[in-house]
Motif scaffolding. Structure first.
Motif: not given
Length: 241
Positions: A28-30, A32-35, A101
């Motif tokens: 989810s972090e990758m 939603a937040e392009s991590a 990603r």
């Protein structure tokens, strides 16, 4: 596995959506937040290697040389680069970090769906197959390989190798043989010959187990296994040479 009725198909799709949902939550972090992960070998080795591969693909050139790593490094001759690995075409059509990603998420989906279908093929219930899928996909063995992209990308194909090989041993059909060769070749191109060898060893041992359980003759295990791997070697010769 028995033929599906409509309600069975809907339940299977629901279970598959569930296991894919676990993957999306995990990333989810990758998403939603392009991590992106940057630990250990990813930043100094694998991302520069993939960046050179992306440059070559976009220039419509063979990826012969990695100019991003050290003072230069062979790229096409390096199994780790995965120059002929189909999912790496994401670097051709997506911006670099978006492709990074996307490939992480894709490979976890491959692992989760493959483990689920293998469990179902073995006759496990849907709920147990979902648990088996989660245990394989998010196991320490898989997650710890994230920084070693070639090993990670090869390992996620293990359920598909076992599934396709068992179907081949049981049916001996040309379609089962073709699916085994496609899966095995894809896994080989992912970039880890040692993980490929371990997967094939497990597939063959599973074949010997089948031979004892359902009284298959040894040649029904050995011959298609050797022919399939021989064809994989032929199709992969562009990488091997």
């Amino acid at each position: 596995m028995r033929p599906y009725k409509r309600i069975d198909l809907l339940r299977e799709l629901g279970a598959l959506f569930l296991v894919v949902g676990f993957v999306l939550v995990f990333f989810s972090e990758m998403i939603a937040e392009s991590a992106v992960p940057l630990f250990r070998d990813l930043a100094p080795i694998f991302y520069p290697m993939r960046y050179s591969l992306a440059d070559s693909l976009r220039a419509r050139e063979l990826p012969l040389w990695d100019s991003q790593l050290a003072m230069g490094f062979p790229l096409l001759a390096n199994f780790q680069a995965g120059a002929f690995y189909a999912p790496n075409l994401a670097y051709l059509v997506l911006p670099f970090w978006s492709a990074v990603r996307a490939t992480f998420v894709l490979h976890f989906v491959v692992a989760a769906v493959g483990a689920y279908w293998l469990c179902r093929f073995w006759g496990w219930s849907r709920s147990t197959a979902v648990i088996g899928s989660v245990l394989f996909s998010f196991s320490g063995a898989i997650v710890s390989l994230l920084n070693l992209l070639n090993h990670f990308q090869t390992a996620v194909w293990l359920p598909w190798v076992v599934l396709s090989s068992e179907r081949l041993f049981r049916s001996q059909s040309k379609w089962a043989f073709l699916s085994f060769v496609i899966v095995a070749t894809t896994q080989f191109f992912a970039g880890s010959p040692e993980f490929y060898a371990m997967s094939m060893t497990l597939a063959f041992l599973n074949g010997l187990k089948l031979m004892a359980e359902i009284k298959l003759p040894f040649k029904r295990i050995l011959l298609p296994f050797l022919l399939g791997n021989g064809l994989v070697a032929g199709l992969s010769m562009c990488q091997i040479l």
